[in-house]
Write an enzyme that holds these catalytic residues in place. Structure first.
Site, PDB file in Angstrom:
ATOM      1  N   ASP A   1      -4.956 -31.674   5.353  1.00 52.94           N
ATOM      2  CA  ASP A   1      -3.885 -31.415   4.237  1.00 52.94           C
ATOM      3  C   ASP A   1      -5.360 -30.365   2.887  1.00 52.94           C
ATOM      4  OD1 ASP A   1      -1.926 -31.560   5.382  1.00 52.94           O
ATOM      5  OD2 ASP A   1      -1.127 -33.654   3.866  1.00 52.94           O
TER       6      ASP A   1
ATOM      7  N   LYS B   1      -1.651 -26.785   1.070  1.00 50.79           N
ATOM      8  CA  LYS B   1      -0.593 -27.082   0.423  1.00 50.79           C
ATOM      9  C   LYS B   1      -1.671 -26.713  -1.220  1.00 50.79           C
ATOM     10  CE  LYS B   1       2.876 -26.810  -3.556  1.00 50.79           C
ATOM     11  NZ  LYS B   1       3.941 -27.383  -4.255  1.00 50.79           N
TER      12      LYS B   1
ATOM     13  N   MET C   1       3.524 -37.676  -7.862  1.00 55.16           N
ATOM     14  CA  MET C   1       3.868 -36.332  -7.839  1.00 55.16           C
ATOM     15  C   MET C   1       4.574 -36.252  -9.505  1.00 55.16           C
ATOM     16  SD  MET C   1       3.800 -36.416  -3.944  1.00 55.16           S
ATOM     17  CE  MET C   1       4.762 -37.331  -4.027  1.00 55.16           C
TER      18      MET C   1
END
Length: 255
Positions: free
Chosen positions: A37, A59, A172
């Site tokens: 990741d 991402k 987040m």
């Protein structure tokens, strides 16, 4: 030679290379394929079996290289053609890391599955800034909550956590900061200490400290953004208290 398809989901830790576990490094050395990741420190890839295939599936800048369904399919495809697939994830793969979903999919498609826990950013990032999530007299428990649910909404647990005396750690959550602060204000907690830590445990680490009333201004002044962790609770005061003690000791030594 028969290939034995296997998936090992591995936690890479919060960012500092030295916070990966010895077991995780040993698994990387045995891997045939590693899917990693964006939040994984690239230095960790030096531990990977040099003959293994490396695939970035993370991402960056709001753009997904692979959707989750594609990652699941890639794990299974590589497992059946190559053998041991390692899914390397930032933090701990079972704390908002979707590691459990990937293991279920792999198992349903005939793969052996295993997990190597990682040091979660929810614990390590505050700790690196001398913020304990529990402290006698300040907090008897803590919540770790995702700021954004599967439906891209703020978790309803934040409102419940705001009513408690627990330390609240939100991952987040920067995109929902105004909503989070509003919930704590509704509970009369304007003076509750808040810390926001960006890029925790890395050389790029930044921190902003304030209260529920002031933290949004602190974020603007210091230009804090994702990836960041929000910590709300009396334990945030420990950081300044420790600094004060250290300064007093230095003054005594000088005198």
């Amino acid at each position: 030679m028969n290939v034995q398809p296997k998936l090992t989901v591995v936690g890479a830790g919060p960012g500092d290379v030295e916070l990966i576990t010895l077991k995780a490094i040993n698994v990387l050395k045995e891997a045939d394929v590693v899917l990693y990741d964006a939040l994984v420190n690239s230095e960790l890839l030096s531990y990977v079996n040099p003959e293994a295939e490396l695939i970035f599936v993370g991402k960056r800048r709001g753009c997904y290289r692979y959707q989750q369904e594609q990652i699941n399919e890639l794990i299974v495809a590589r497992g059946h053609t190559h053998g041991h697939v390692v899914r390397l994830k930032g933090g701990d793969p079972f704390i908002f890391g979707r590691g459990a979903e990937e293991m279920e999919y792999a198992a349903a498609n005939g793969m052996q599955v295993a997990v190597v826990p990682g040091i979660s950013s929810s614990l390590a990032v505050p700790a690196y800034q001398n913020i304990p999530l529990t402290k006698r007299g300040s907090a008897e428990s803590f919540w770790v909550i995702t700021g954004t649910t599967k439906e891209h909404q703020l978790s309803g647990d934040v409102a419940l956590a705001a009513k408690s005396n627990a330390t609240v750690v939100i991952l987040m959550g920067m995109g929902k900061l105004s909503q989070i602060i509003s919930l704590f204000k509704q509970e009369g907690k304007q003076e509750l200490p808040v810390a926001i830590i960006q890029n925790g445990t890395t050389p790029q680490e930044k921190i902003g400290v304030g209260t529920v009333d002031t933290i949004e201004s602190v974020v603007q002044e210091q230009k804090l953004s994702n990836p960041a962790i929000i910590v709300l609770g009396e334990v945030v005061k420990h950081r300044a208290q420790l600094e004060k003690i250290q300064e007093e000791v230095v003054v005594k030594d000088v005198v």
